[in-house]
Design a protein around this motif. Structure first.
Motif, short mmCIF file in Angstrom:
data_model
loop_
_atom_site.label_atom_id
_atom_site.label_comp_id
_atom_site.label_asym_id
_atom_site.label_seq_id
_atom_site.Cartn_x
_atom_site.Cartn_y
_atom_site.Cartn_z
N SER A 29 55.04 42.37 42.34
CA SER A 29 53.92 43.60 41.64
C SER A 29 52.66 43.55 42.65
O SER A 29 52.09 42.83 43.07
N ARG A 30 52.40 44.90 42.84
CA ARG A 30 51.26 45.22 43.51
C ARG A 30 50.04 44.67 42.71
O ARG A 30 49.01 44.36 43.11
N LYS A 31 50.16 44.83 41.51
CA LYS A 31 49.05 44.77 40.32
C LYS A 31 49.53 44.03 39.29
O LYS A 31 50.72 44.33 38.70
N ARG A 50 44.94 42.12 41.79
CA ARG A 50 46.15 42.55 42.91
C ARG A 50 46.64 41.20 43.40
O ARG A 50 46.04 40.42 43.55
N TRP A 51 47.95 41.35 43.39
CA TRP A 51 48.70 40.14 43.49
C TRP A 51 48.40 39.46 45.04
O TRP A 51 48.29 38.13 45.13
N SER A 52 48.46 40.28 45.75
CA SER A 52 48.38 39.58 47.19
C SER A 52 46.95 39.13 47.67
O SER A 52 46.63 37.95 47.91
N SER A 55 42.07 40.48 44.29
CA SER A 55 40.98 41.33 44.09
C SER A 55 41.11 41.47 42.41
O SER A 55 42.17 41.92 42.07
N THR A 56 40.02 41.67 41.68
CA THR A 56 39.98 41.99 40.46
C THR A 56 39.17 43.26 39.83
O THR A 56 38.30 43.62 40.56
N HIS A 57 39.50 43.41 38.50
CA HIS A 57 38.83 44.55 37.94
C HIS A 57 39.05 44.43 36.63
O HIS A 57 39.82 43.93 36.01
N ASP A 97 52.25 46.18 37.61
CA ASP A 97 52.47 47.56 38.22
C ASP A 97 53.35 47.16 39.60
O ASP A 97 52.40 46.97 40.60
N ASP A 100 52.34 50.01 42.48
CA ASP A 100 50.82 50.70 42.39
C ASP A 100 50.97 52.13 41.94
O ASP A 100 50.02 52.91 42.51
#
Length: 116
Positions: A29-31, A50-52, A55-57, A97, A100
């Motif tokens: 998953s991308r996210k 984001r898995w790779s 980064s977070t939101h 996701d 993405d």
């Protein structure tokens, strides 16, 4: 692919809980993210990673109190929730996701109850 959320429970205001979301099967998953739905309210976004890149939101309502993280080896996403408030009471869902383009895969919810 299935997502299994766990870790919910009853906690007093100011306390902490850690939610886990384990993915069974291969999930590229991308996210990955967490959402929540309080009684009588619509489901809302809480946090995503984001898995790779890692980064977070975060939603403004949880920024500074919640931390999302992932363990690549275990295919698991965590949500560390600190300084919990009664308004954090909700069923929490994890989601993926894969490409993405949208949250296509959902786990079952886990109930978090924060008492005042």
């Amino acid at each position: 692919v299935q997502l299994q959320a766990s870790g919910g429970g009853l906690v007093q205001a100011g306390g902490s809980l850690r939610l886990s979301c384990a993915a069974s099967g291969s999930i590229l998953s991308r996210k990955m993210g967490w959402f929540r739905q309080a009684p009588g309210k619509q489901r809302e976004f809480v946090a995503a990673i984001r898995w790779s890149a890692g980064s977070t939101h975060y939603a403004d309502s949880v920024k500074g109190r919640f931390t999302i993280s992932r363990d690549n080896a275990k295919n698991t996403v965590y949500l560390q929730m600190d300084s919990l408030k009664p308004e954090d009471t909700a069923v929490y869902y994890c989601a993926a996701d894969p490409q993405d383009v949208g949250w296509e895969i959902w786990g079952q919810g886990t109930l978090v109850t924060v008492s005042s």
